[in-house]
Design a protein around this motif. Structure first.
Motif, PDB file in Angstrom:
ATOM      1  N   LEU A  31       0.861  -1.179   0.000  1.00  0.00           N
ATOM      2  CA  LEU A  31       0.000   0.000   0.000  1.00  0.00           C
ATOM      3  C   LEU A  31       0.896   1.226   0.000  1.00  0.00           C
ATOM      4  CD1 LEU A  31      -2.465  -1.076   2.839  1.00  0.00           C
ATOM      5  CD2 LEU A  31      -2.742  -1.419   0.379  1.00  0.00           C
ATOM      6  N   ASN A  32       0.467   2.240  -0.732  1.00  0.00           N
ATOM      7  CA  ASN A  32       1.331   3.395  -0.896  1.00  0.00           C
ATOM      8  C   ASN A  32       0.607   4.653  -0.433  1.00  0.00           C
ATOM      9  OD1 ASN A  32       3.376   5.029  -1.614  1.00  0.00           O
ATOM     10  ND2 ASN A  32       3.425   4.442  -3.770  1.00  0.00           N
ATOM     11  N   LEU A  33       1.098   5.245   0.658  1.00  0.00           N
ATOM     12  CA  LEU A  33       0.495   6.478   1.161  1.00  0.00           C
ATOM     13  C   LEU A  33       1.353   7.675   0.796  1.00  0.00           C
ATOM     14  CD1 LEU A  33      -0.987   6.256   4.749  1.00  0.00           C
ATOM     15  CD2 LEU A  33      -2.135   6.167   2.557  1.00  0.00           C
ATOM     16  N   GLU A  34       0.723   8.833   0.716  1.00  0.00           N
ATOM     17  CA  GLU A  34       1.472  10.079   0.511  1.00  0.00           C
ATOM     18  C   GLU A  34       1.942  10.561   1.876  1.00  0.00           C
ATOM     19  OE1 GLU A  34       1.100  12.823  -2.296  1.00  0.00           O
ATOM     20  OE2 GLU A  34       1.255  11.049  -3.581  1.00  0.00           O
ATOM     21  N   TRP A  35       3.119  10.135   2.302  1.00  0.00           N
ATOM     22  CA  TRP A  35       3.612  10.504   3.624  1.00  0.00           C
ATOM     23  C   TRP A  35       4.069  11.952   3.611  1.00  0.00           C
ATOM     24  CZ3 TRP A  35       2.323   7.041   7.114  1.00  0.00           C
ATOM     25  CH2 TRP A  35       2.170   5.702   6.712  1.00  0.00           C
ATOM     26  N   SER A  36       3.728  12.663   4.681  1.00  0.00           N
ATOM     27  CA  SER A  36       4.083  14.087   4.734  1.00  0.00           C
ATOM     28  C   SER A  36       5.591  14.276   4.879  1.00  0.00           C
ATOM     29  CB  SER A  36       3.384  14.749   5.919  1.00  0.00           C
ATOM     30  OG  SER A  36       3.897  14.213   7.124  1.00  0.00           O
ATOM     31  N   PHE A  37       6.291  13.235   5.332  1.00  0.00           N
ATOM     32  CA  PHE A  37       7.719  13.394   5.603  1.00  0.00           C
ATOM     33  C   PHE A  37       8.591  12.967   4.431  1.00  0.00           C
ATOM     34  CE2 PHE A  37       6.000   9.545   7.563  1.00  0.00           C
ATOM     35  CZ  PHE A  37       6.761   8.552   6.967  1.00  0.00           C
ATOM     36  N   LYS A  38       7.958  12.579   3.311  1.00  0.00           N
ATOM     37  CA  LYS A  38       8.750  12.236   2.123  1.00  0.00           C
ATOM     38  C   LYS A  38       8.984  13.497   1.302  1.00  0.00           C
ATOM     39  CE  LYS A  38       8.678   7.687   2.692  1.00  0.00           C
ATOM     40  NZ  LYS A  38       9.633   6.651   2.546  1.00  0.00           N
ATOM     41  N   GLY A  39       9.895  13.421   0.381  1.00  0.00           N
ATOM     42  CA  GLY A  39      10.139  14.548  -0.520  1.00  0.00           C
ATOM     43  C   GLY A  39      11.138  15.541   0.038  1.00  0.00           C
ATOM     44  N   PHE A  40      11.486  16.504  -0.788  1.00  0.00           N
ATOM     45  CA  PHE A  40      12.578  17.416  -0.446  1.00  0.00           C
ATOM     46  C   PHE A  40      12.253  18.308   0.753  1.00  0.00           C
ATOM     47  CE2 PHE A  40      13.601  16.426  -4.877  1.00  0.00           C
ATOM     48  CZ  PHE A  40      14.902  16.015  -4.685  1.00  0.00           C
ATOM     49  N   PHE A  41      10.970  18.636   0.933  1.00  0.00           N
ATOM     50  CA  PHE A  41      10.615  19.509   2.041  1.00  0.00           C
ATOM     51  C   PHE A  41       9.796  18.765   3.091  1.00  0.00           C
ATOM     52  CE2 PHE A  41      11.208  22.104  -1.727  1.00  0.00           C
ATOM     53  CZ  PHE A  41      12.176  22.986  -1.264  1.00  0.00           C
ATOM     54  N   GLY A  42       9.854  17.429   3.051  1.00  0.00           N
ATOM     55  CA  GLY A  42       9.034  16.604   3.922  1.00  0.00           C
ATOM     56  C   GLY A  42       9.183  16.941   5.392  1.00  0.00           C
ATOM     57  N   LYS A  43       8.039  17.027   6.081  1.00  0.00           N
ATOM     58  CA  LYS A  43       8.022  17.276   7.523  1.00  0.00           C
ATOM     59  C   LYS A  43       7.046  16.303   8.149  1.00  0.00           C
ATOM     60  CE  LYS A  43       9.128  22.084   8.083  1.00  0.00           C
ATOM     61  NZ  LYS A  43       8.715  23.417   7.901  1.00  0.00           N
ATOM     62  N   PHE A  44       7.227  16.022   9.436  1.00  0.00           N
ATOM     63  CA  PHE A  44       6.276  15.164  10.116  1.00  0.00           C
ATOM     64  C   PHE A  44       5.022  15.958  10.461  1.00  0.00           C
ATOM     65  CE2 PHE A  44      10.313  13.020  11.148  1.00  0.00           C
ATOM     66  CZ  PHE A  44      10.012  11.782  10.610  1.00  0.00           C
ATOM     67  N   ASP A  45       3.909  15.265  10.444  1.00  0.00           N
ATOM     68  CA  ASP A  45       2.644  15.850  10.876  1.00  0.00           C
ATOM     69  C   ASP A  45       2.622  15.735  12.405  1.00  0.00           C
ATOM     70  OD1 ASP A  45       0.074  16.329  11.639  1.00  0.00           O
ATOM     71  OD2 ASP A  45      -0.868  15.058  10.109  1.00  0.00           O
ATOM     72  N   ARG A  46       2.759  16.896  13.086  1.00  0.00           N
ATOM     73  CA  ARG A  46       2.912  16.915  14.534  1.00  0.00           C
ATOM     74  C   ARG A  46       1.772  16.171  15.248  1.00  0.00           C
ATOM     75  NH1 ARG A  46       7.717  17.912  14.082  1.00  0.00           N
ATOM     76  NH2 ARG A  46       7.456  19.829  12.943  1.00  0.00           N
ATOM     77  N   ALA A  47       0.522  16.461  14.851  1.00  0.00           N
ATOM     78  CA  ALA A  47      -0.630  15.839  15.510  1.00  0.00           C
ATOM     79  C   ALA A  47      -0.609  14.328  15.298  1.00  0.00           C
ATOM     80  CB  ALA A  47      -1.919  16.440  14.967  1.00  0.00           C
ATOM     81  N   SER A  48      -0.218  13.919  14.070  1.00  0.00           N
ATOM     82  CA  SER A  48      -0.168  12.491  13.766  1.00  0.00           C
ATOM     83  C   SER A  48       0.903  11.805  14.618  1.00  0.00           C
ATOM     84  CB  SER A  48       0.112  12.294  12.279  1.00  0.00           C
ATOM     85  OG  SER A  48       0.126  10.936  11.960  1.00  0.00           O
ATOM     86  N   LEU A  49       2.046  12.498  14.826  1.00  0.00           N
ATOM     87  CA  LEU A  49       3.111  11.934  15.668  1.00  0.00           C
ATOM     88  C   LEU A  49       2.618  11.735  17.099  1.00  0.00           C
ATOM     89  CD1 LEU A  49       6.446  13.777  14.748  1.00  0.00           C
ATOM     90  CD2 LEU A  49       5.883  11.384  14.379  1.00  0.00           C
ATOM     91  N   GLN A  50       1.865  12.732  17.612  1.00  0.00           N
ATOM     92  CA  GLN A  50       1.379  12.619  18.991  1.00  0.00           C
ATOM     93  C   GLN A  50       0.366  11.485  19.112  1.00  0.00           C
ATOM     94  OE1 GLN A  50       0.231  16.279  20.843  1.00  0.00           O
ATOM     95  NE2 GLN A  50       2.235  17.213  20.509  1.00  0.00           N
ATOM     96  N   ARG A  51      -0.519  11.394  18.119  1.00  0.00           N
ATOM     97  CA  ARG A  51      -1.480  10.274  18.128  1.00  0.00           C
ATOM     98  C   ARG A  51      -0.737   8.957  17.984  1.00  0.00           C
ATOM     99  NH1 ARG A  51      -4.499  13.755  14.608  1.00  0.00           N
ATOM    100  NH2 ARG A  51      -3.698  12.586  12.832  1.00  0.00           N
ATOM    101  N   GLY A  52       0.287   8.969  17.104  1.00  0.00           N
ATOM    102  CA  GLY A  52       1.082   7.755  16.884  1.00  0.00           C
ATOM    103  C   GLY A  52       1.752   7.295  18.155  1.00  0.00           C
ATOM    104  N   TYR A  53       2.245   8.269  18.953  1.00  0.00           N
ATOM    105  CA  TYR A  53       2.854   7.882  20.225  1.00  0.00           C
ATOM    106  C   TYR A  53       1.825   7.216  21.119  1.00  0.00           C
ATOM    107  CZ  TYR A  53       4.739   7.762  24.840  1.00  0.00           C
ATOM    108  OH  TYR A  53       5.125   7.296  26.061  1.00  0.00           O
ATOM    109  N   GLN A  54       0.611   7.763  21.101  1.00  0.00           N
ATOM    110  CA  GLN A  54      -0.456   7.183  21.926  1.00  0.00           C
ATOM    111  C   GLN A  54      -0.718   5.724  21.530  1.00  0.00           C
ATOM    112  OE1 GLN A  54      -4.120   9.446  21.850  1.00  0.00           O
ATOM    113  NE2 GLN A  54      -5.157   7.970  23.175  1.00  0.00           N
ATOM    114  N   VAL A  55      -0.771   5.470  20.210  1.00  0.00           N
ATOM    115  CA  VAL A  55      -0.991   4.095  19.739  1.00  0.00           C
ATOM    116  C   VAL A  55       0.168   3.209  20.185  1.00  0.00           C
ATOM    117  CG1 VAL A  55      -1.302   2.599  17.731  1.00  0.00           C
ATOM    118  CG2 VAL A  55      -2.331   4.883  17.751  1.00  0.00           C
ATOM    119  N   TYR A  56       1.399   3.741  20.039  1.00  0.00           N
ATOM    120  CA  TYR A  56       2.553   2.943  20.452  1.00  0.00           C
ATOM    121  C   TYR A  56       2.470   2.618  21.942  1.00  0.00           C
ATOM    122  CZ  TYR A  56       7.058   1.596  22.164  1.00  0.00           C
ATOM    123  OH  TYR A  56       8.037   0.909  22.816  1.00  0.00           O
ATOM    124  N   ALA A  57       2.207   3.650  22.755  1.00  0.00           N
ATOM    125  CA  ALA A  57       2.227   3.467  24.205  1.00  0.00           C
ATOM    126  C   ALA A  57       1.109   2.536  24.660  1.00  0.00           C
ATOM    127  CB  ALA A  57       2.108   4.822  24.899  1.00  0.00           C
TER     128      ALA A  57
END
Lengths: 260, 419
Positions: A31-57
């Motif tokens: 499956l291929n998603l358009e990740w915000s952190f790919k590409g020359f100016f890619g950055k992480f989606d802050r809210a997604s990272l925080q939610r992601g931490y919640q899922v991890y924890a």
């Protein structure tokens, strides 16, 4: 002479391509998603990272350690960017063994920002014993350790399916479309509304898979944003100086008749 | 060149220079007469020098933070990536720098082959170059082992195991290399030690390489000797310095793309899994730049013969100046050699590809044919070609063909008259 070169190179390229397409046919397309952190100016989606931490924890950390990360990383620039207070609270929920104290005894205390993530198991053997003999890999660099990186993790999380009728599975083994050999020892980890996102985002399977994958991608490459930023500056600088040097060279070489 | 005849003015300068002529060495380097028709394929020497120095500097910094121990190496690399200030930049620079180093060295070597730079009177430059290349491969291989990932560990196991093919003493040699009965901490520490040493050996050899080059001077695309230094050559500075600098900057743009935007593209994902002697990866592959030799090694069914073939494939390169019997240097005037040159390029690319594939079925067959052709090229085609080939007419001097091709012929002549 030129006519003979082309066919040779074409032949070499053709062989290479035909072989590589052969090789890639064996595995199912991820499956291929358009990740915000790919590409020359890619950055992480802050809210997604925080939610992601919640899922991890709340989900992954029951089995998977993340031993190369420290709690302070959660508050650092380019990451989930929790406030320092939030990160301290997160850390204090875990207990670490410290010591020896002045009496020569080891003691436990709540984790601090400087402590590494606390895993659920004391060692690899305990982790294996609790997971039917297979070791849940440490997740610190997992994204970089798999071909297809983020797309692979995302696909695997959503790749659980009923096995085909002629496919036999042992006890404690599950069917996954994207696992090599289609057999995985991890039970399907995500299900609808497994976590309650504090920001109100509906916790669909896709959403959770996306968030936790984003979090894991950051965990594996915590300086990605700094890298992209410095890369842009470096390339800009290089292009400017290359142009300047090019014209200097032209000017100097114009003193003699040879073309550069 | 205003400061062509630079001599130290100060008393101390004179005193020192009489005892060690270091101050006038600079003049020797800047005035070094270089054929003016060198094309961009000649800029890779400077690019390689840059990368050697860059690798040494980044390597020294990495060594300040790295821990050579089987239990700590992987962790210390992650420590560099996460906690050391700009550690990620230095490590990615070093890891991708090695790939760029090899890309440049392959272009440098193939340029030599195409324009006959290995031929008389430049055989010694070539042989020193081949020793450098061999040391580079050793250094890169040992460096690949240091992160102590799965590929590090298993590459070390596969390559050190090759020596067990030596009759009688094979097992003793491998145990001696390992410092034990399997690849482990002692292996890692000695690889680390040698990985630190070899670049300085390479650096010394590079000085010899350049020294040997400055005796006959550069070859050039036409492959003929310089006839009139005043007309055929330009001083190294500023002409060649600027051209090399421009080429280096363009090359650095490619390098920056890898370091900043695809730092792991040339690596193997398995090397982010910590070394585990109990789990063998599905396919053990070396870094891309060693793949052609890996393909040659695996294409021979017998282990000992495979090892011999692999070392022989490097050795034929060392003796190349005596295998290539043609008196004409540049492929421009050798119509048949030109074709065989591109066959060889294709052959090496195919070998490299087969080295990355599992050694079975069609891959193995293609690898065997390509291995065979590699040796046929050097041992049969090149010696015969020197006698059989009908070469084209060679220009009398470097300046002649350039003036003929120049669109501003009259202008060019005018300029010469002015001078």
């Amino acid at each position: 002479m030129k006519n003979i070169l082309k066919p040779i190179l074409l032949l070499a390229i053709f062989t290479t391509i035909s072989f590589s397409s052969n090789a890639s046919e064996q595995s199912k397309k991820l499956l291929n998603l358009e990740w915000s952190f790919k590409g020359f100016f890619g950055k992480f989606d802050r809210a997604s990272l925080q939610r992601g931490y919640q899922v991890y924890a709340e989900v992954c950390s029951a089995c998977h350690s993340m031993k190369y990360l420290s709690y302070r990383n959660l508050a650092e620039a380019g990451g989930p960017e929790f406030s320092e207070e939030q990160a301290k609270v997160i850390a204090s929920q875990y207990e670490v063994t410290d010591g020896p104290n002045n009496d020569g005894e080891m003691f436990t205390r709540p984790a601090r920002l400087s402590d590494n993530f606390v895993g659920s198991f004391a060692n690899e053997e305990e982790a294996k014993a609790a997971n039917g003999g297979s070791y849940p890999p440490d997740m610190s660099v997992l994204v970089k350790a798999r071909k297809g990186d983020a797309n692979y993790i995302y696909s695997l999380l959503l790749g659980y399916d009923d096995p085909p009728s002629d496919f036999t599975l042992d006890e404690g083994v599950y069917y996954n479309t994207f696992m090599s050999g289609n057999k995985i020892k991890m039970a399907k980890p995500l299900s609808e509304s497994l976590v309650q996102y504090s920001d109100g985002t509906p916790a669909t399977e896709e959403q959770m898979a996306k968030d936790v994958t984003t979090f894991l991608a950051w965990a594996a490459e915590p300086h990605l944003e700094a890298r992209h930023k410095l890369g842009f500056r470096t390339v800009t600088y290089l292009i400017i100086i290359t142009i300047l040097v090019y014209f200097s060279m032209k000017k100097v070489w114009s003193r003699i008749e040879t073309e550069v | 060149m205003s400061d062509q005849n630079y001599t130290p003015k100060s008393k101390l300068g004179k005193w020192f220079n009489d005892r060690l002529p270091l101050l006038t060495l600079r003049a020797h380097l800047t005035d070094y007469p270089t054929p003016k028709n060198l094309n961009y394929w000649w800029t890779f020497g400077a690019i390689l020098t840059f990368f050697l120095i860059a690798q040494i500097i980044t390597g020294i910094i990495l060594a300040m933070h790295y821990i050579a121990h089987a239990d700590l190496a992987f962790e210390s690399v992650e420590h560099i990536m996460r906690n050391v200030n700009y550690g990620w930049l230095i490590r990615y620079f070093h890891a991708n720098g090695s790939s760029m180093f090899f890309l440049a060295v392959y272009i440098h070597i193939f340029r030599s082959l195409y324009y006959g730079s290995h031929k008389s009177p430049r055989e010694v430059i070539w042989v020193i170059g081949m020793i450098i290349y061999f040391l580079m491969m050793c250094t890169a291989f040992m460096g690949y082992v240091l992160p102590w990932g799965q590929m590090s560990f298993w590459a070390a196991t596969v390559i050190t195991n090759l020596f067990s093919a030596v009759p009688l003493v094979g097992e003793s040699i491998t145990n001696w290399l390992w410092g034990g009965f399997a690849v482990g901490s002692p292996t890692l520490t000695r690889f680390y030690s040698l990985h630190y040493l070899f670049p300085f050996l390479i650096f010394g050899l590079v000085i010899l390489h350049i020294w040997a080059l400055h005796i006959p001077g550069n070859n050039n695309p036409i492959g003929i000797d310089v006839k009139q230094p005043s007309k055929d050559t330009v001083p190294f500075h500023p002409y060649i310095v600027l051209k090399d600098l421009f080429a280096l900057l363009v090359f650095l743009l490619l390098f920056a793309f890898f370091v900043f935007y695809s730092p792991n593209l040339l690596g193997h994902p398995d090397n982010y899994i910590e070394a585990n002697p109990l789990v063998t990866p599905n396919h053990i592959v070396p870094e891309w730049y060693l793949l052609p030799f890996y393909a040659i090694l695996r294409s021979i069914p017998n282990k000992l013969l495979g090892v011999i073939a692999m070392f022989a494939s490097i050795f034929v390169l060392v003796i190349l100046p005596w295998l290539d019997t043609s008196k004409v240097r540049s492929a421009i005037f050798r119509p048949l050699y030109k074709q065989f040159f591109w066959f060889l390029v294709a052959d090496v690319i195919i070998l490299g590809y087969m080295g990355a594939m599992p050694a079975e079925g069609i891959y193995l067959l293609v690898a065997r044919v390509a291995t065979g052709y590699y040796f046929v090229h050097f041992l049969i085609i090149l010696p015969i070609l020197g006698y059989k080939e009908k070469t084209l007419d060679i220009p009398l001097s470097i300046t002649d063909p350039i003036l003929e091709n120049s669109t501003n012929q009259s202008l060019a002549k005018e300029q010469i008259n002015k001078k």
